[in-house]
Scaffold this active site. Sequence first.
Site: not given
Ligand SMILES: *Cc1c(COP(=O)(O)O)cnc(C)c1O
Length: 389
Positions: A104, A176, A201, A52
Amino acid sequence: MTDFKNRKFETNAIHCGQIPEDGTGAVTTPLHMSSTYKVGFPGDESGYVYSRWSNPTRKALEEVLAALENGTDAFAYASGLASITAVLHLLEPGDHVVAVDDLYGGTHRLFERLMKKFKIEFSYVDGTNAENFKNAIQDNTKLFWVETPTNPLLKLTDIEAVVEFAKGKDILVAVDNTFATPYIQKPLDLGADIVMHSASKYLGGHCDIIAGALIVKDADVAEKLHFNQYAVGGQLGPFESWLMMRGLKTLHLRMERHSMNAMKVAEYLETVDLVDKVYFPGLDGSKVPNKMTMPGGMVSFTINADVETVKKFSMSTKLFILAESLGGVESLLNHPALMTHASIPKEIREKAGVTDNLIRLSVGVEHIDDLIIDLRMAFAAISETVKQG
Ligand SMILES: *Cc1c(COP(=O)(O)O)cnc(C)c1O
């Protein structure tokens, strides 16, 4: 730590943190599944202790992530949302966050349905005009949350301008960077304090992991996030760390092809009668802000038809798979209003432009000719319905 500052992105993606292992000579970073480690004496914390806190596979990944975003420290989490939660844990009850309004869906849900309970306040502004961030500042504002390009409307926020408004005000700027990836845009270079990724992604890139990451360049923020990672326990497991590292090695190749294919798809969509509006950075010939080096692989568009016809379209493609996620080598298609953004109340959603006739494409790295034929067939499948209607 390798000498990554003098090397280029592609070289770091393949080599940083990933030196051949002593003893075996393994070229690929080993998958270290051990939860705990033999220590020299009671209280010895000179090496690995417990996974961890730190794990050799995750550590290799965090090194390469830091290098690719031009940061000093990176932290890998069990999901993108877990990484956002870690950022929000930097705040105190009563603090205020200004965020872009085209967020998102899961980020919006986390803000509104969980974090508000802990007395964090949120304001949402149109990020296409950076001044809106300045105008939303309150005495208790502590964080600007930027998503650019946004999901699903690919709106762009000028990161440098937002950073300028935060200066000298004790406001952190978090970006982000999921859609652009560090190959296309490096928010830390533009002055942001924290970069966040849903590595589920493009960073992973193969639709086979759920993972998140934060990258920072300030020692104080890094220390707080490091404490949070082991105190809360949302860290990424070794297998997913290993898979993400494998994905990162081809990030530059994938993003080139994603962007090229997406540009051709966007240009094609502009020629389709049934299409109302195409959302794609730079399609209107405008300069893409943030020094983005290419547009990325996401394209959204509206179809001039009722929701049933749009649903039919979404089920008529053969290569574009109807699915929630994005950023993998395979092309995916999403109906935001009914899928990814269904948790946002309809009035708020529609006000932000996420209407029932909107389709979002994650354009993969297949051959472009096959992708265009696939879309053409799906439009043909609904054009009869539209004529009858
Ligand atoms: C998918 C996504 C998230 C969330 O991420 P997870 O890995 O699904 O928890 C946050 N921001 C954007 C732009 C995303 O496409």
